[in-house]
Each structure stands twice: as C-alpha cells, then as structure tokens.
Design a protein around this motif. Sequence first.
Motif: not given
Length: 80
Positions: A6-13, A29-30, A42-45, A58-66
């Motif tokens: 239940d993590l929101s996009g704003e909390e992730l940002v 909304s992105h 760059h990453i889109t949330i 998928v977002i976490l995997l892409e950031i971890a890879d970077h």
Amino acid sequence: MRLPRDLSGEELVRALARLGYEVTRQSGSHVRLTTNQKGEHHITIPLHNSLKPGTFNVILLEIADHFGITKKELVRFLFE
C-alpha cells in the motif's frame, strides 16, 4: 525483507529523494524523476494511491540495476 504494501506513488517519490532523484516533469498522474548520481538515470512513477506490487517491483529492480546494488539492499536503504 518483504516489500512495503500500500505504498503510494508520492511516498515512493519522497523515498527516492534519498538517492538524489528529483522531479523533472509531470504528465497527468505520472511523474518523471531524474538522478545524476552514478550517471544520469530517469524513472517514471505513477502517482497512484497504492502502487501495484508488480509495478513497484519493476521500478525497484531498475533503480537497483542503475546503482549496481541488489533489490534487497535498495529496499533496506529506502525503507528502514
């Protein structure tokens, strides 16, 4: 460690700001975030109330890879 639910996009940002990500633009909304740490990335949330687990993963995997770290290390850094 389990991923936060239940993590929101704003909390992730806000969490990604710890890694130097800043909002560079928003369309509907992105939001697009950019960091210059370890090279430009760059990453889109989606700014939804609750991110779907697959999208969040998928977002976490892409950031971890970077950053050249594991997803587990990234989650520990962002949410502990």
